[in-house]
Design a protein around this motif. Sequence first.
Motif, PDB file in Angstrom:
ATOM      1  N   ASP A  16       0.822  -1.211   0.000  1.00 32.29           N
ATOM      2  CA  ASP A  16       0.000   0.000   0.000  1.00 32.29           C
ATOM      3  C   ASP A  16       0.859   1.265   0.000  1.00 32.29           C
ATOM      4  OD1 ASP A  16      -2.439  -1.191  -0.156  1.00 32.29           O
ATOM      5  OD2 ASP A  16      -2.822  -1.204   2.014  1.00 32.29           O
ATOM      6  N   CYS A  17       2.021   1.182   0.628  1.00 34.14           N
ATOM      7  CA  CYS A  17       2.945   2.328   0.600  1.00 34.14           C
ATOM      8  C   CYS A  17       3.522   2.514  -0.804  1.00 34.14           C
ATOM      9  CB  CYS A  17       4.074   2.127   1.604  1.00 34.14           C
ATOM     10  SG  CYS A  17       3.554   2.189   3.330  1.00 34.14           S
ATOM     11  N   LEU A  18       3.939   1.411  -1.429  1.00 31.74           N
ATOM     12  CA  LEU A  18       4.576   1.506  -2.747  1.00 31.74           C
ATOM     13  C   LEU A  18       3.613   1.987  -3.826  1.00 31.74           C
ATOM     14  CD1 LEU A  18       6.961  -1.582  -3.099  1.00 31.74           C
ATOM     15  CD2 LEU A  18       7.548   0.797  -2.652  1.00 31.74           C
ATOM     16  N   ILE A  19       2.347   1.560  -3.771  1.00 33.68           N
ATOM     17  CA  ILE A  19       1.421   1.962  -4.838  1.00 33.68           C
ATOM     18  C   ILE A  19       1.092   3.454  -4.777  1.00 33.68           C
ATOM     19  CG2 ILE A  19       0.406  -0.342  -5.020  1.00 33.68           C
ATOM     20  CD1 ILE A  19      -2.059   0.728  -3.565  1.00 33.68           C
ATOM     21  N   ILE A  40       7.268  -3.492  -8.357  1.00 43.16           N
ATOM     22  CA  ILE A  40       6.663  -2.401  -9.119  1.00 43.16           C
ATOM     23  C   ILE A  40       6.454  -2.772 -10.580  1.00 43.16           C
ATOM     24  CG2 ILE A  40       7.155  -0.057  -9.990  1.00 43.16           C
ATOM     25  CD1 ILE A  40       8.214   0.619  -7.209  1.00 43.16           C
ATOM     26  N   ARG A  41       7.207  -3.723 -11.084  1.00 38.91           N
ATOM     27  CA  ARG A  41       7.063  -4.127 -12.481  1.00 38.91           C
ATOM     28  C   ARG A  41       6.043  -5.243 -12.688  1.00 38.91           C
ATOM     29  NH1 ARG A  41      10.749  -1.756 -15.758  1.00 38.91           N
ATOM     30  NH2 ARG A  41      12.532  -0.733 -14.756  1.00 38.91           N
ATOM     31  N   LEU A  42       5.452  -5.749 -11.621  1.00 42.16           N
ATOM     32  CA  LEU A  42       4.462  -6.806 -11.739  1.00 42.16           C
ATOM     33  C   LEU A  42       3.096  -6.255 -12.191  1.00 42.16           C
ATOM     34  CD1 LEU A  42       5.156  -8.893  -8.498  1.00 42.16           C
ATOM     35  CD2 LEU A  42       5.702  -9.547 -10.866  1.00 42.16           C
ATOM     36  N   PRO A  43       2.377  -6.967 -13.063  1.00 46.29           N
ATOM     37  CA  PRO A  43       1.026  -6.522 -13.467  1.00 46.29           C
ATOM     38  C   PRO A  43       0.089  -6.352 -12.275  1.00 46.29           C
ATOM     39  CG  PRO A  43       1.803  -8.257 -14.920  1.00 46.29           C
ATOM     40  CD  PRO A  43       2.796  -8.165 -13.808  1.00 46.29           C
ATOM     41  N   GLU A  44       0.221  -7.186 -11.245  1.00 43.68           N
ATOM     42  CA  GLU A  44      -0.648  -7.092 -10.079  1.00 43.68           C
ATOM     43  C   GLU A  44      -0.457  -5.763  -9.348  1.00 43.68           C
ATOM     44  OE1 GLU A  44      -3.370  -7.774  -7.087  1.00 43.68           O
ATOM     45  OE2 GLU A  44      -3.142  -8.678  -9.071  1.00 43.68           O
ATOM     46  N   PHE A  45       0.776  -5.250  -9.325  1.00 42.91           N
ATOM     47  CA  PHE A  45       1.047  -3.956  -8.698  1.00 42.91           C
ATOM     48  C   PHE A  45       0.225  -2.867  -9.371  1.00 42.91           C
ATOM     49  CE2 PHE A  45       3.248   0.110  -8.640  1.00 42.91           C
ATOM     50  CZ  PHE A  45       3.596   0.272  -7.306  1.00 42.91           C
ATOM     51  N   TRP A  46       0.196  -2.861 -10.707  1.00 49.32           N
ATOM     52  CA  TRP A  46      -0.510  -1.810 -11.445  1.00 49.32           C
ATOM     53  C   TRP A  46      -2.014  -2.013 -11.402  1.00 49.32           C
ATOM     54  CZ3 TRP A  46       1.832   2.510 -12.580  1.00 49.32           C
ATOM     55  CH2 TRP A  46       3.228   2.513 -12.508  1.00 49.32           C
ATOM     56  N   ARG A  47      -2.452  -3.276 -11.319  1.00 51.81           N
ATOM     57  CA  ARG A  47      -3.886  -3.525 -11.162  1.00 51.81           C
ATOM     58  C   ARG A  47      -4.370  -2.953  -9.837  1.00 51.81           C
ATOM     59  NH1 ARG A  47      -7.598  -6.603  -8.815  1.00 51.81           N
ATOM     60  NH2 ARG A  47      -6.030  -7.471  -7.413  1.00 51.81           N
ATOM     61  N   ARG A  48      -3.579  -3.192  -8.768  1.00 53.16           N
ATOM     62  CA  ARG A  48      -3.961  -2.692  -7.456  1.00 53.16           C
ATOM     63  C   ARG A  48      -3.881  -1.164  -7.397  1.00 53.16           C
ATOM     64  NH1 ARG A  48      -2.368  -5.679  -1.836  1.00 53.16           N
ATOM     65  NH2 ARG A  48      -3.233  -4.151  -0.375  1.00 53.16           N
ATOM     66  N   ARG A  49      -2.880  -0.599  -8.014  1.00 52.14           N
ATOM     67  CA  ARG A  49      -2.736   0.860  -8.048  1.00 52.14           C
ATOM     68  C   ARG A  49      -3.929   1.502  -8.760  1.00 52.14           C
ATOM     69  NH1 ARG A  49       2.168   4.430  -8.100  1.00 52.14           N
ATOM     70  NH2 ARG A  49       1.883   6.135  -9.586  1.00 52.14           N
ATOM     71  N   LEU A  51      -7.034   0.088  -9.235  1.00 51.78           N
ATOM     72  CA  LEU A  51      -8.247  -0.129  -8.446  1.00 51.78           C
ATOM     73  C   LEU A  51      -8.331   0.802  -7.255  1.00 51.78           C
ATOM     74  CD1 LEU A  51      -8.531  -4.035  -8.467  1.00 51.78           C
ATOM     75  CD2 LEU A  51     -10.034  -2.394  -9.624  1.00 51.78           C
ATOM     76  N   SER A  52      -7.187   1.227  -6.740  1.00 50.62           N
ATOM     77  CA  SER A  52      -7.148   2.156  -5.610  1.00 50.62           C
ATOM     78  C   SER A  52      -7.318   3.604  -6.039  1.00 50.62           C
ATOM     79  CB  SER A  52      -5.824   2.002  -4.849  1.00 50.62           C
ATOM     80  OG  SER A  52      -5.673   0.681  -4.345  1.00 50.62           O
ATOM     81  N   GLY A  53      -7.442   3.841  -7.340  1.00 54.31           N
ATOM     82  CA  GLY A  53      -7.623   5.203  -7.840  1.00 54.31           C
ATOM     83  C   GLY A  53      -6.364   6.035  -7.781  1.00 54.31           C
ATOM     84  N   LEU A  54      -5.197   5.376  -7.811  1.00 52.49           N
ATOM     85  CA  LEU A  54      -3.935   6.092  -7.637  1.00 52.49           C
ATOM     86  C   LEU A  54      -3.158   6.287  -8.933  1.00 52.49           C
ATOM     87  CD1 LEU A  54      -2.852   4.309  -4.343  1.00 52.49           C
ATOM     88  CD2 LEU A  54      -3.616   6.678  -4.567  1.00 52.49           C
TER      89      LEU A  54
END
Length: 357
Positions: A16-19, A40-49, A51-54
Amino acid sequence: MDSDLIPALPADLGLDCLIRVPHNDLSSVVSVCRSWNREIRLPEFWRRRKLSGLTRRVVVMAQARFDPTQEFGARKFAAVPAYRLTLCEPETGFWAELPPIPGCPDGLPMYCQLVGVGLNLVVMGGWDPETWRASAAVYIYDFVGATWRRGADMPGGERLFFACASDGAGMVFVAGGHDSEKCALRSSLAYDVAGDAWQAMPDMAGERDEAKGVCHGGAFHVIGGYPTNMQGRFEASAESFDVATWRWGPVKEGFLESATCPRNYVDGGEGRLLTCRDADVVACEGSTWRVVAELPCHVRNTAYVTAWPGKVVVIGSERFGEPYNAFVLDLKSCKWERVEAEEEFKGHVQSGCCVEL
């Protein structure tokens, strides 16, 4: 997910800090340690970012460099400007200049195409600003690492003023343009960014020089342009390439309301195309064009348009020779908001694209 992203913090809290890292700080953060770089290079990282509106939409442009030593029109601009890559985040008003392409000391190739593909910016084609020879070079900028790499050259001989767009899933489509003899082209190509490989596509039904490429509704649309024997007299037709079937559909005659330069047509989301016509923003839904909003009074010479769901970004000037300004239209309220910029970011915009970071 790495269980030790931030020592003494649970894995989810560390993520949550990194996103929440701003896009302009990503290159510094990935250099801290291997686990952050990998995460940070994982697709899941960007999906979560997302979805969090970030995530944030940024506009990347080939923009003229401001030259304080030259007088041009009412303001100071170079008569033959050098172009560089600039980035604008309309939501916050953040502007920046991207690192120059290695090996291009004289600025960007003139009339090069910019395409956003995932977390990458693809720059291809154009004229060398010194030799005026057509370039087949492809350059890819990684926004996470803030680094450039050279891609495979565009095959098939010289090609200028071609239609170009990305499907958002890793492919860039190229069609038409003209060759070294200024003969309009029917041929088309596809470029796989991750695989760094080109693939031939079927030819279009007709030649199309200076057409506009838009990926919209699962297809690559090539709008307008003109054949060799017309030389600058634009057509109102369009052709669409179905990516799933890998074939071109029938030519759509009268697709545009008038035969004009199609450079500002963009995918507006929700099944519609958008463009600027005269003093208005207009939308096409099905086969019907309608006025969405009037342009700001400071934009009568439109240089660049992009859009995403709910928003339209327009960059233009009040008249030729005046500084260029950016405005954002909220499609729900139909209200414009000006994106303030320092003078160095008010040069002419030749091309651009949108990237979500």
